[in-house]
Design an enzyme around this catalytic site. Structure first.
Site, short mmCIF file in Angstrom:
data_model
loop_
_atom_site.label_atom_id
_atom_site.label_comp_id
_atom_site.label_asym_id
_atom_site.label_seq_id
_atom_site.Cartn_x
_atom_site.Cartn_y
_atom_site.Cartn_z
N GLU A 273 -42.09 -26.60 111.71
CA GLU A 273 -40.70 -27.01 111.50
C GLU A 273 -39.84 -25.83 111.02
OE1 GLU A 273 -43.22 -30.50 109.83
OE2 GLU A 273 -43.45 -28.35 110.16
N CYS B 187 -40.91 -28.72 104.25
CA CYS B 187 -40.21 -28.78 105.53
C CYS B 187 -39.07 -29.80 105.49
CB CYS B 187 -41.19 -29.09 106.65
SG CYS B 187 -42.31 -27.71 106.97
#
Length: 145
Positions: free
Chosen positions: A54, A85
């Site tokens: 991510e 993330c």
């Protein structure tokens, strides 16, 4: 293309991570129907615990757009994002988050879904079974070594 089509591309990235010995998580970011970031975990390759799929995708997408805010973008990731993330997703003001397998041990929803930006739309468990199989095979292979 549909959400399923995009998630299948993220799964191909996860398979590439598996081949490279990385935890098999893949991510893509789509803006206006165009894939602007396509990557996977690189924590082993870069010796960087923050090099999650991510984070790599957000950095690439922001660079592509020349903007740190990704309000018109959709992030497809094969595993529920961790808290780190999720923070990056929130700070980027991602328009949509679509993830595959849930992560009950380290996923952001164990803390709160309110971590994300209030306008981020979330879809969970898309092609979750495929993501789970890939992850289980990876960790089984690691245990068998």
């Amino acid at each position: 293309m549909s959400d399923i089509d995009y998630m299948k591309i993220a799964l191909k990235e996860a398979e590439e991570a598996f081949i490279e010995g990385e935890v098999p998580v893949g991510a893509i970011i789509v803006s206006n129907g165009q894939i602007i970031a396509c990557t996977h975990n690189l924590t082993q390759t870069l010796n960087d615990v923050t090099a999650h799929a991510e984070i790599q995708a957000i950095t690439a997408a922001a660079d592509f757009l020349g903007n740190k805010y990704l309000t018109e973008c959709a992030l497809y990731v094969t595993l529920e994002p961790c808290i780190m993330c999720a923070g990056a997703i929130a700070w980027s003001q991602m328009g949509r988050l679509i993830y595959g397998a849930p992560d009950p041990r380290k996923g952001f929803t164990m803390l709160s879904e309110n971590i994300l930006h209030k306008k981020t739309k979330v879809t969970s468990a898309l092609l979750a079974a495929e993501s789970i199989v890939l992850l289980k095979n990876f960790f089984k292979e690691k245990r068998d070594l």
